[in-house]
Each structure stands twice: as structure tokens, then as C-alpha cells.
Design a protein around this motif. Sequence first.
Motif, PDB file in Angstrom:
ATOM      1  N   ASP A   1     -12.126   6.510  -5.491  1.00 11.19           N
ATOM      2  CA  ASP A   1     -11.118   5.681  -6.226  1.00 11.19           C
ATOM      3  C   ASP A   1      -9.934   6.082  -6.681  1.00 11.19           C
ATOM      4  OD1 ASP A   1      -9.642   3.286  -7.347  1.00 11.19           O
ATOM      5  OD2 ASP A   1     -11.504   2.782  -8.856  1.00 11.19           O
ATOM      6  N   PRO A   2      -8.749   6.247  -6.128  1.00 10.12           N
ATOM      7  CA  PRO A   2      -7.734   7.011  -6.641  1.00 10.12           C
ATOM      8  C   PRO A   2      -7.182   6.517  -7.796  1.00 10.12           C
ATOM      9  CG  PRO A   2      -7.534   6.579  -4.241  1.00 10.12           C
ATOM     10  CD  PRO A   2      -8.534   5.775  -4.648  1.00 10.12           C
ATOM     11  N   THR A   3      -7.401   4.986  -8.066  1.00 10.91           N
ATOM     12  CA  THR A   3      -6.731   4.652  -9.374  1.00 10.91           C
ATOM     13  C   THR A   3      -7.520   5.012 -10.541  1.00 10.91           C
ATOM     14  OG1 THR A   3      -8.049   2.431  -9.068  1.00 10.91           O
ATOM     15  CG2 THR A   3      -5.708   2.524  -8.232  1.00 10.91           C
TER      16      THR A   3
ATOM     17  N   PHE B   1       4.236  12.729 -10.846  1.00 10.14           N
ATOM     18  CA  PHE B   1       4.389  12.167  -9.417  1.00 10.14           C
ATOM     19  C   PHE B   1       4.430  10.479  -9.095  1.00 10.14           C
ATOM     20  CE2 PHE B   1       4.723  11.238  -4.829  1.00 10.14           C
ATOM     21  CZ  PHE B   1       5.555  12.108  -4.442  1.00 10.14           C
ATOM     22  N   LEU B   2       3.404  10.174  -9.544  1.00  7.30           N
ATOM     23  CA  LEU B   2       3.339   8.777  -9.658  1.00  7.30           C
ATOM     24  C   LEU B   2       4.153   8.004 -10.158  1.00  7.30           C
ATOM     25  CD1 LEU B   2       1.124   6.750  -8.350  1.00  7.30           C
ATOM     26  CD2 LEU B   2      -0.088   6.802 -10.600  1.00  7.30           C
TER      27      LEU B   2
ATOM     28  N   GLY C   1      -2.645   3.006 -11.162  1.00 12.92           N
ATOM     29  CA  GLY C   1      -1.427   2.717 -10.173  1.00 12.92           C
ATOM     30  C   GLY C   1      -1.247   3.321  -9.111  1.00 12.92           C
ATOM     31  N   SER C   2      -2.064   4.347  -8.662  1.00 13.74           N
ATOM     32  CA  SER C   2      -1.755   4.950  -7.280  1.00 13.74           C
ATOM     33  C   SER C   2      -1.812   3.755  -6.302  1.00 13.74           C
ATOM     34  CB  SER C   2      -2.972   6.182  -7.178  1.00 13.74           C
ATOM     35  OG  SER C   2      -2.934   6.429  -6.015  1.00 13.74           O
TER      36      SER C   2
ATOM     37  N   MET D   1       1.770   0.204   1.822  1.00 15.49           N
ATOM     38  CA  MET D   1       2.306   0.971   0.704  1.00 15.49           C
ATOM     39  C   MET D   1       2.659   0.250  -0.503  1.00 15.49           C
ATOM     40  SD  MET D   1       4.758   3.482   3.470  1.00 15.49           S
ATOM     41  CE  MET D   1       5.351   4.545   2.133  1.00 15.49           C
ATOM     42  N   ALA D   2       2.811  -0.928  -0.379  1.00 18.66           N
ATOM     43  CA  ALA D   2       2.979  -1.773  -1.730  1.00 18.66           C
ATOM     44  C   ALA D   2       1.669  -2.103  -2.313  1.00 18.66           C
ATOM     45  CB  ALA D   2       3.818  -2.833  -1.168  1.00 18.66           C
ATOM     46  N   ARG D   3       0.772  -2.539  -1.418  1.00 19.76           N
ATOM     47  CA  ARG D   3      -0.490  -2.675  -1.965  1.00 19.76           C
ATOM     48  C   ARG D   3      -1.700  -2.297  -1.268  1.00 19.76           C
ATOM     49  NH1 ARG D   3      -0.428  -5.648  -6.723  1.00 19.76           N
ATOM     50  NH2 ARG D   3      -2.769  -6.203  -5.936  1.00 19.76           N
TER      51      ARG D   3
END
Lengths: 64, 728
Positions: free
Chosen positions: B629-631, B440-441, B636-637, B57-59
Amino acid sequence: MYKNVLESIAGIEIYPIISFLIFFIFFIGLTLYVIFSDKNHIAAMGKLPLKNDDATNYGGEPEL
Amino acid sequence: MSPQTITNPHQPLYQTEQAGGLDTFYYDNKIVRDFAYASLVWGVIGMLVGVIAAFQMARPEFNMGQYATFGRIRPLHTNAVIFAFVGNGIFMGVYYSLQRLCKTRMFSDVLSKIHFWGWQLIILSAVATLPLGYTTSKEYAELEWPIDIAITVIWVVFGWNMFGTIIKRRERHLYVGIWFYISTLITIAVLHIFNSFEVPVSFLKSYSAYAGVQDALVQWWYGHNAVAFFLTTPYLGMMYYFLPKAANRPVYSYRLSIIHFWSLIFIYIWAGPHHLLYNAVPDWAQSLGVVFSVMLLAPSWGGMINGLLTLRGAWDKVREEPVLKFMVVAITAYGMATFEGPMLSLKNVNGIAHFTDWIVAHVHVGALGWNGFLTFAIIYWIIPRIFQTKLYSKKLANTHFWIGTIGILFYAIPLYWAGFTQGLMWKQFNNDGMLQYSNFLETVLQIVPMYYMRGIGGLLYLFGVFVMIYNIVKTVKSGSLVPNEKAQAAPLLPAEKDEAHGGHWHRWIERRPVQMAVWATVAILIGGIIEIIPTFLIESNVPTIASVKPYTSLELQGRDLYIREGCVNCHTQMVRPFRSETERYGEYSKAGEFVYDRPFLWGSKRTGPDLHREGGKYPHSWHYHHMLDPTSMSPGSIMPPYPWLYDQNIDIASTPAKIEALQSLGTPYPAGYAQRANQDLAKQAREISAQLATEGIEVKPEREIIALIAYLQRLGTDIKVKDETASK
């Protein structure tokens, strides 16, 4: 939107009354029992885990 | 009594002999040891998976490939900790204490062995299936139908063994701890069976027999009571046995323990709907959940106070004895979690806390503090006894205690902070009446540092467990197991007449396990029935929405991919009726929109945004790029990428069976549609593929990503044209 959901179930009014009565009578009965139960019996029940049933009791203090 | 070992190897070890009016018999310590070891081994695995999930959840880089994404290993973590670590811990405690409280060996060694190995096999099957994506997606009930059946069988074996033991006991009265065990056995059986009604599609795929609101209510009736009767009642039973043992004094008030027991099992069973506040469930059910949750504070704190006051006048021992230290923190954590629970059930608190990390912190105070520390205490207490030795190092146990306690603090405090921060950020409006944090992000990036700290807290806690394992291994090596521990007791004579007919009714029931079981069942069923029956009636009473139609075959396949990937672990599909949510996501969710959702996918945590109104929000190409690729779409996602969806083909062979299974549950697909469904699927897939081609993206229509896009674009679109909403 939902306030009529329960109304449309036949005889639903009786359910909350029944459940309340079951609760109420049960807890009154239980409380009375607990208050008036025999002191010695309660004490004996509380000591059940401490009856000397461990053949091995190392590291601890002597059992009651 | 002095320690005894069996000297004649040819004599059956557990044979009962009679001498001088006393029966001599042998407690089975081997099974206790096995469950203790299993609890520790699975505990390490479950916590390790938890630590990995925490750092994911952090990385997002820690999402290692298709089979180790957060969505797939989070259920592995919860199942391993609940059913493997705590489950084996329960059986360890029950098998140790039940034999001694009943003054008899377990009813059957064979049943004990079947129970042990059966349970380990179930856990292994969970470890094998969950990462592969075989999941029902219902929280803490993710395992697919064949495993559900195996759980039922093994649970019956456990019950048979337990009742057999109780019936052949040599102690007339059943101690309160045993009542808690009985209620655990019965309630978990009822919950598991009712929540697991599902129609098999294939060997490892099924659809819930319930849909939408009904599925949600049954699931949270289950989920809440799994906490109550798997994580709480058996541990309370163990507290009532092992705390007096460790402190060498009877429980503070046996009277209070009677009230504690009956009120807890009576009230707990009603509180489930507090997991669905402001969700699309009837108001009466929500109110019921709130009222009973608040009431629950009384028995919970009664139990906590009873536990802590047992140590009155013995606090000097607590300073000396690590076992008691662990117990004190465990009971305190129980008290904190059961204070917080009712508080979180208040709608105004819930409005902020729900879907945030606050809830995660709350459950971990319970899991790490209450269940974890009590398990450790009992293992530290039992192992030296059954191995005829002393604990290798009290100092190491104290070290474990402090590392564990600091670990819990490092885990919980940042998450409380994160939950509170994010919950408030979601609701913050600026002076113009617009959402302050409309992206939201932003609210996620704000709390990522907290995720790191939480991960460190988890690591500390896990490190403590390794210290414990070293200590236990050393202890075991310094002693030798007494597999069959000799004990003596007078046989139980038939009750004397005056006792059988006189006395209080409760005393009567204390001697009768079967009647006790029946009454405990009645108690939990009253709550269960009154909560659940109307939800069955709801189906015919909930206003239907004319424009809500079943999923197309492609959307259905996409929905099953959403389930396989565990998207529900981070995304809700439930827009609550708050302005802050309707502004952010769109129209709030209606009960009638979910009538074809088997299972429901409302979720319980928003690590990412809600998706119920996702349909039509972005073009297909956005989803295409985002899943790859969400980012690229959300810099930053912390969402992991899903590249395999672009290589793997939709499992169209399964479509007819899926349609037929849903038809059997009443989803109104036309007759014979199962055979035509794949034609529709191919047509819709080609359309999406063609649409993507116009945006310069070449992707074959048979790829999984196409089905997922179809599903995401369908989400929440049924009532986009508001005028079509018809409420009967």
C-alpha cells in the motif's frame, strides 16, 4: 572519462571527414539538380496525384 | 471517367484487358476499406486504454487488479495507437495511393490479405501478452521475441507486395509520396531487426543481446527513428498524395519535396541520442544527437511549409471542407512538434523537460494532431469515394474537428504546464542550499489537477472519434463499396533510348524503384552505422568498474518482476549529473554500472522518483509496506498497490534457463552456475525473510515480493564504496 573512447578506435579520424564529404557533396548535387531541373518535368511530377485516375469522384470538384 | 461496377460475376474482377492501346484494370478498394476499418476500431481501443491510463495517474483506484495497472497498460496504449491505429492508417493510405500512383492493382491480393490479417493477429497478440506482463520493456518494442519474428515476416510480405506493385506499374516516374513509402519500408525493417536482437529464455521471455549503454543507444536509435519512419515518413508520403487530392491542386513546390525527402531521411537517423542527454552515454554521441536534431528543423519545416502553401489561394475551400481543416491542423501540429523536437534537444531545455510530462505533451501533439488528424482526414476523404457516395454529414465532421481540436488543447496545455512546473520544482533550491521540494511526492501532488484535465482532453478527443464512426457508418450505409474500381492506362513501354541514357541522375532514379530503395538504404545506413558502430566498440572501450558484479539469482528474478510490472514506465534508473539530482538521489549514474543490465532500465519518465540509488535507502520492511500500500509509506502517493506479489511465488523453474541465457551473452556467472543458482536464490530469500521477521513481518521466502525487495535493495549499491571504483 569518455574523451579517449574514440581515440582508441584505429583510423577513426577518417569517419567524420568521410561522412561530412558524403553529406556535403550529396546536398550540393541535390540542390543543383533541383535548381536546374527541367521546369516541365517538375510540373509533370507534381501533377502525378491529380491525373484522372479516380473512377469515383463523388463529393469533390472535377479533377484537373 | 464515369463510375463503373463489374456486371459479370464470373469474370475475374481484377483481370487486365487491353483495348485501344489502353490496359483496363481494377484497383483493389476492399483492402483499403479493411485497413480503414481496422484503423478506426484499434484507434478507439488504443485511445480508450490511453484515457484509462491517464485517469490512473490522477486516481490510483483506476488501476484495476494485476493485469490492468498503469505499468502494464501504458505499453498497450502506445503499441495500440502506434502500430494498430497509425499502422493500419499507413496501410490504408499506402494501398489506396500506391495503386493509383502506379496505375495498377496491388501486386497480389493474397499478399494483401496475408498482410492485413497477419498485422491484426500481431496486434491481438500484443493485446494478449502486454497486460499479462510479457514485455521486453524497451519502449515501442515491448513485444516479445516470437511476435518480433511475426512482425518481420509480415513486414516482408508488405514490402514484397509494395515492390511488386511498383515494378508492374504503368507510370514511369515514381511520385515523391512513393519515395517516402519506400524509405519507411526499408528503415523500419532495419530498425526492427537490429533493436530486436535478443536471446530467448522461454517462449515469451528473452534477454536483450545488448547491455546497458549499448542497449540504451540501440533502443533510442530505434525509438527515435520509429517516430521518424513509422509516424512521420509514411504520413508525409500520404500528405504529399492526399493533400493535393483534397485541395485539387499540385503540391506547392515539387522541388522542395525532393529536398525534403532526402534531407529528412539523411538527418533523422542520426538524432536518436537526444533521448539520452545527460544520461550515462558518451558525450560525442549526445553532441551528435543535438547537432542533427537541430538540423532536422530545416527539412521538417520545409515539408510543413510545402504542405501549407499547397493551400495558397484555396483557403476558402478550407473553410468549407472538413477534410482540409483536419489536414491543416495536422500539418500545423507536425510543424509545432518538429519545432519543439529540436528545441527539446538543446541540453539546457532538455535538462528541465526530460523525464517530465512535457515530453508526453510533445508526443501527443504529434500523435493526436499530426497522425490522428491526418488519418481522420484521409478516412473522411477515402470512404465516400470507395463507397460511391457522399459523406453523410459535413456538419458532424466539423463537429468532430472542433471536439478533436479542443481535446488536443485540453490534453497538451495542462501537461506542458505540469512538465514545466515539475521540472522546475525538482531543481529548486532554498536559501540554505537545500532542495526546496526534497520530498518527490510534493512535486507530484502539485500537478495531479493537470492529470485530470489531460484525462478530460483525452476523453473529448475519443468522443470526437465516436462522432466520426457514426458519420462513417452512416456514409457506408448510404453507398455501396466498389470492391474493384475500373481504371485505364497505357501500358508502360520500355524507356526510349534517349531518355534512358540522358537526363539528370535524379530523373534516372525516379524511374527506378529498386535503385531508389538501395540509395535510400545507403542514406539511412550511413547515419545508422556511424551512430551505432562506435557503440559496439564501446563495450571494449568503456571504463569498467571493478566492483560492479552480475545480479544474484534472486535479484535477477526480482529484476524480471520489475520488468513484468512495467515499473520502468514511471521510474527512471538514471541519476543525471546535476546537483539537484545528486542531492535528491545520490551519486550520478555511471556507464560502467550497467554492464549486466539486459535490457537497460533507464526509463524515460519520472512519474515516481528515480530508483537507481534506491538500494539500502530504506529497510526491507519499508518496501514491504510500500508495495502493499504505497500510501502507507507515502501519503497521497499515486502509485498503485501490488498485493499479488505477496501471494504469488517466484518462478524458480525459470532460473537455470535465465542464467544460461545470460551466460551465453557473456555475463560472468561461474561455469555450471545455472544448476546451483536456485540454492543461492533460496538462501538469499531466507535471509530477507528472516530480516523482515525481525521487524515483525511474516512472509514466506518464496513469495515474489522477496525477489523484488532483493532487486530494489541491490540497485545502485555496487559503487557505494567509491574508493573501489577503478577506471582503466
